[in-house]
Scaffold this active site. Structure first.
Site, short mmCIF file in Angstrom:
data_model
loop_
_atom_site.label_atom_id
_atom_site.label_comp_id
_atom_site.label_asym_id
_atom_site.label_seq_id
_atom_site.Cartn_x
_atom_site.Cartn_y
_atom_site.Cartn_z
N ASP A 47 0.75 -1.27 0.03
CA ASP A 47 0.08 0.02 -0.12
C ASP A 47 0.93 1.31 0.18
O ASP A 47 0.41 2.34 -0.10
CB ASP A 47 -1.14 -0.07 1.07
CG ASP A 47 -0.43 0.08 2.44
OD1 ASP A 47 0.96 -0.14 2.69
OD2 ASP A 47 -1.27 0.15 3.50
N SER A 48 2.22 1.04 0.01
CA SER A 48 3.11 2.12 -0.30
C SER A 48 2.75 2.83 -1.81
O SER A 48 3.12 3.98 -2.09
CB SER A 48 4.60 1.67 -0.31
OG SER A 48 4.76 0.74 -1.11
N ASP A 86 -1.00 -6.01 -0.09
CA ASP A 86 -1.48 -5.29 1.27
C ASP A 86 -2.84 -5.30 1.45
O ASP A 86 -3.52 -4.83 0.48
CB ASP A 86 -0.69 -3.89 1.44
CG ASP A 86 0.59 -4.03 2.24
OD1 ASP A 86 0.85 -4.86 3.04
OD2 ASP A 86 1.43 -3.12 1.99
N LYS A 114 -1.00 -9.19 3.31
CA LYS A 114 -0.42 -8.75 4.44
C LYS A 114 -1.25 -7.58 4.99
O LYS A 114 -1.71 -7.05 4.34
CB LYS A 114 0.95 -8.28 3.79
CG LYS A 114 1.71 -7.61 5.01
CD LYS A 114 3.44 -7.25 4.52
CE LYS A 114 3.49 -5.84 3.84
NZ LYS A 114 3.14 -4.46 4.32
N GLU A 116 -1.24 -5.12 8.92
CA GLU A 116 -0.24 -4.32 10.09
C GLU A 116 -0.93 -4.75 11.31
O GLU A 116 -1.95 -4.46 11.63
CB GLU A 116 -0.25 -2.82 9.85
CG GLU A 116 0.63 -2.74 8.28
CD GLU A 116 0.66 -1.21 8.00
OE1 GLU A 116 0.46 -0.24 9.05
OE2 GLU A 116 1.16 -0.65 7.04
N GLU A 183 9.48 -3.68 10.04
CA GLU A 183 9.84 -2.46 9.40
C GLU A 183 10.30 -1.42 10.80
O GLU A 183 9.48 -1.16 11.77
CB GLU A 183 8.54 -1.84 8.97
CG GLU A 183 8.97 -0.36 8.31
CD GLU A 183 7.99 0.06 7.21
OE1 GLU A 183 6.92 -0.57 7.11
OE2 GLU A 183 8.29 1.14 6.46
#
Ligand code: KIV
Length: 257
Positions: A47-48, A86, A114, A116, A183
């Site tokens: 999602d960057s 993401d 993925k 968070e 991260e």
């Protein structure tokens, strides 16, 4: 004979074999194809995307539809690599929502998802894995929490953060994650986590002792000079080279005209 398709199980097994996992991001067909041809086994539609492609100030504005659009483009490259997507901000707030959105990403072509967080999302992780979709964790500095946290801060510098990381990593493994991205975790804590958990750790700005490393590809290629990142040294100055080539081409057509 073509080498076999890389699965989440292949990535998990790389920890035991000691083969370092190289992971990079891609958001479209050509980059996925090029990374795959270069032998990258883990390609992340991160999602960057929000910051490096769509021009948002952080990742929190990325929507499910945007992720699906880019996952579809990447999946058309039919990579040998594992294609991971993401889950965007707020797309996994509840167990039902998490499973529904993980399935949407899988239908778009993602082979794993993925998200968070650790203990806070362990029920979501368990349900996604039970639905047959491999899950990769993401601990440490969580970009989707940037607004609550007021910036991007290194994690693991004090004892409460250290203990929280251990507990979160254990919870993800217990819930069925096949790998965990770390991260901006201090190198010492990232090393401890890597020795502690049975699944591979894939670090970004977390020292050299993780089982693998992940980077945002445009950062590696020097495409975004307006971000000044400490954890990555670009291997190419693509931005400067593109500006030069474009200016030379413009000069060339003006002369011919
Ligand atoms: O969104 C992303 O590109 C990521 C990487 C930084 C791991 O999550």
């Amino acid at each position: 004979m073509n080498p076999p398709k890389i699965t989440a199980e292949t990535i998990r097994a790389m920890k035991a074999s000691g083969e370092k996992i190289a992971a990079l991001t891609a958001y479209d067909f050509p980059m996925t194809r090029l990374l795959d041809q270069a032998g990258i086994p883990f390609i992340l539609v991160g999602d960057s995307l929000g910051m490096v492609v769509l021009g948002y100030t952080d990742t929190t504005s990325v929507t499910m539809s945007e992720m699906e659009h880019h996952v579809r483009a990447a999946a058309r490259a039919q990579p040998r690599a594992l294609l991971v997507a993401d889950m965007p901000y707020h797309s996994y707030d509840t167990v039902e929502h998490a499973v529904e959105n993980a399935k949407r990403l899988a239908r778009a072509g993602a082979e794993a998802v993925k998200a968070e967080g650790g203990r806070a999302i362990s029920e979501q992780v368990r349900a996604i894995v039970a639905a047959g979709i491999p899950f990769c964790g993401h601990l440490g500095m969580l970009p989707q929490s940037v607004r609550e946290e007021g910036g991007y801060h290194v994690k693991g510098k004090n004892e409460p953060e250290h203990q929280a990381l251990l507990a979160d990593a254990d919870a993800l493994v217990e819930a069925g994650a096949f790998a965990i991205v770390l991260e901006l975790v201090t190198a010492a804590v990232a090393k401890e986590l890597t020795q502690r958990v049975s699944v591979p750790t894939i670090g970004i700005g977390s020292g050299k002792d993780c089982d693998g490393q992940v980077l945002v590809t445009p950062d590696l290629l020097g495409m975004l000079p307006w971000y000044n990142l400490k954890h990555v040294k670009p291997r190419l100055n693509a931005a400067e080279q593109m500006r030069t080539v474009v200016a030379e081409w413009k000069e060339g057509i003006s002369k011919r005209g």
